[in-house]
Design an enzyme around this catalytic site. Structure first.
Site: not given
Length: 309
Positions: A120, A150, A175
C-alpha cells in the site's frame, strides 16, 4: 514449461499468500525474498511440509533479486505496514523508496513476467511499478479494490441474510479513502439492491462505513490484515499461471475510461489471464458514482504529482 513465482516480502501477507497459493494451484518453483534473510529460510522449510499433500514444489529462499529472472510472476508484498490510525496514503513516501529498491533489480535480472503488487497504497505503487519497470501496462497489476469488494459482499450478505455468492456488488476507485461502492448498479440474488425493503440511504451509509472501517478494526485487534488480501493474490496469480480468465476489481491502467485523462492505475473491473490484463471494463455507473470515480482519480494524481522518481 516450469511455473515459477518470485515473492518479494515474507511478512504476514507474503507467507499467507505462499501457503494459499501452494494449496490452490500447481507451482513448480516458489522463490521467496525478504530483507530479513532468516524468515524465507524458515518459511521455505515450513511450506515444504505441505507438499506431500499438494504435489512437489521447489520452495527455496532467494539469495537476491537475480532469482527472478525466469519467474512467470513477481509478487510484491514488501513494504511498511499500516499502523492504527494511519491512512494508506500516509505510507507513500516510506513505501515508494522500498519499491524502487525492488523493481529495478528485478527488471535487471531479466524478469519478463507479470508484476502483481499488493503493498500500500496499492494504486500508487502499481502505477509506479509500471513506470519504474517500463513494462507494458497489461503486465503490471495491483490488488486494487478486490479486498474491499469482498468485504462489501460479506456485509451485504449478512444484512440481507443471503449467501455471499448471490451478492454482485463492488468497491471501485482508490483502495483507500476515496473509494466508493457501486450501490446503484448492485444486485443481490438477481434483484436490484435498492429494491430490497431493508435497504435505504441510511443503511447504505452504515454499510459503507462498516466496509471502510473493517481493515482498521482488524489491525487494532490483531496488528495486521492478511487472510483476505493473501487469497486475492492467490486468485490473481493462479489465473495467470493457469491462463484462466477471471474478472475482479483490480488496480488497472486507466486509458480514457470514464473520461479520466490521468495516466494511472485505479480499482476497476478487470479481466486477467496468462498474459496479465486482458481487458479493462468501463462499467456502467450512475452520474453520482461517475463523479466519485473522477474524484478518486484526481486525488490519486495529486499524490503522484508529488512523487519524484
Amino acid at each position: 514449461m516450469s511455473r515459477k513465482v518470485f515473492l518479494v516480502g515474507d511478512g504476514a501477507v507474503g507467507s499467507t499468500f505462499a501457503n494459499d497459493l501452494l494449496q490452490n494451484t500447481i507451482v513448480d518453483e516458489l522463490a521467496i525474498f525478504d530483507v530479513a534473510k532468516d524468515r524465507p529460510v524458515g518459511d521455505s522449510m515450513d511450506l515444504e511440509d505441505i507438499t506431500p499433500f499438494m504435489g512437489q514444489t521447489n520452495i527455496h529462499p532467494a539469495a537476491d533479486y537475480s532469482d527472478a529472472k525466469d519467474a512467470d510472476v513477481c509478487v510484491i508484498t514488501a513494504g511498511v505496514p499500516r499502523k492504527p490510525g494511519e491512512t494508506r496514503l500516509d505510507l507513500v513516501n516510506k513505501n515508494v523508496k522500498i519499491l524502487e529498491s525492488i523493481v529495478k533489480p528485478v527488471v535487471e535480472s531479466g524478469f519478463n513476467g507479470v508484476f502483481v503488487v499488493s503493498a500500500n497504497p496499492v494504486d500508487i505503487l502499481t502505477t509506479l511499478t509500471q513506470k519504474l519497470s517500463g513494462f507494458p501496462k497489461n503486465r503490471v497489476i495491483g490488488t486494487g479494490t478486490s479486498l474491499d469488494s469482498m468485504r462489501l459482499r460479506v456485509e451485504l450478505s449478512k444484512r440481507l441474510n443471503v449467501p455471499v455468492a448471490k451478492v454482485n456488488s463492488m468497491v471501485l476507485g482508490e483502495h483507500g479513502d476515496t473509494s466508493f461502492e457501486n450501490f446503484d448498479e448492485s444486485t443481490v440474488a438477481g434483484k436490484a439492491l435498492r429494491d430490497y425493503s431493508e435497504i435505504n440511504d441510511d443503511v447504505l451509509a452504515e454499510i459503507e462505513t462498516d466496509v471502510r472501517k473493517k481493515g482498521g478494526k482488524i489491525i487494532a485487534n490483531k496488528g495486521a490484515t492478511f487472510y483476505g488480501v493473501a487469497m486475492m493474490l492467490t486468485q490473481i496469480v493462479s489465473a495467470i499461471l493457469d491462463n484462466r480468465a477471471i474478472c475482479l476489481p483490480l488496480s488497472a491502467p486507466i486509458n480514457g475510461e470514464y473520461g479520466i485523462k490521468h495516466d494511472l492505475y485505479l480499482g476497476n473491473p478487470t479481466v486477467i489471464n496468462g498474459e496479465g490484463i486482458e481487458k479493462v471494463i468501463e462499467t456502467k455507473l450512475s452520474d453520482t458514482e461517475h463523479a466519485k470515480m473522477i474524484n478518486s482519480a484526481d486525488k490519486m494524481q495529486e499524490v503522484l504529482s508529488g512523487i519524484n522518481l
